[in-house]
Design an enzyme around this catalytic site. Sequence first.
Site: not given
Ligand code: HH2
Length: 281
Positions: A221, A260
């Site tokens: 992040k 995660r």
């Molecule tokens: N962060 C993201 C997505 N889902 N869920 C939880 N519970 N906690 C988090 O910190 C979290 C999450 C963002 O990361 P990513 O899925 O890689 O990115 P994107 O939302 O752009 O797909």
Amino acid sequence: MAFNWAAVCGARPAVMGVVNVTPDSFSDGGRWLDPGAAVAHGRQLVADGADVLDVGGESTRPGADPVPADEELRRVVPVVEALAAEAGVPVSVDTTKANVADAALDAGATIVNDVSAGRFDPDILGVTAAAGAGYVAMHMLGEPRTMQADPRYDDVVDDVGAFLVARLDAARAGGIGETALAADPGIGFGKTVTQNLELLARLPELIDRVGVPVLVGTSRKRFIGAVLGGADGDLPVEQREEGTLATVVWALDHGARIVRVHDARGAAQAARLLAAMATAA
Ligand code: HH2
């Protein structure tokens, strides 16, 4: 049988590996959009030590536009179905929509990871309860499109804690069992760099307050890029793996039960080493 987080992260913390079936995720958008590639990536995450796989079909990066439900279903369901059948670990679906959660649970997912904590589509709570599935309630300030505009809190840890307590109560009222609940401060979801750092610095306070297992998602992040960047700006996403690992070790050592991550190898090794050191005293 009702989901129990203790089976996943009771004996030792769990590593949740991210499978983004999206064209636009902030760190790996487009890499696993093809279902076969997404399933292969899920398998690799498990080989690298992931204890849970989190499959998502909608990016929640700052400024992201919502994805229509039929498109999200098309992306997520085949991947959930294949991984639930063969990966050998619980599969979670990262969605805020009740009908996507419902279809993913039908396809074999056993956890709903809801970054809106039931605010965007309240029926998601009943759908999760009816399936006896696990539930992650995450804090986000507002919605992805606008959350980073000018995030303000009286006290970020108090405010996020109060939000999570209230949303966990809503989940209980929706019928989700106590052992199925987990909470997440939502690193990067409507927080400045300093607010993210303070949430991590004061993680034990938040954990005491919510009273359920806490999941922390720091992987790649922006706050990591901001802290480690120089005069040229943030460290780019593809150079944030070592910084991510530092935050994973911190979170696990301060009481997080689930982390995660996009790359499971380092996090899984860190979790094992921390456990070995903790029991050697
Ligand atoms: N962060 C993201 C997505 N889902 N869920 C939880 N519970 N906690 C988090 O910190 C979290 C999450 C963002 O990361 P990513 O899925 O890689 O990115 P994107 O939302 O752009 O797909």
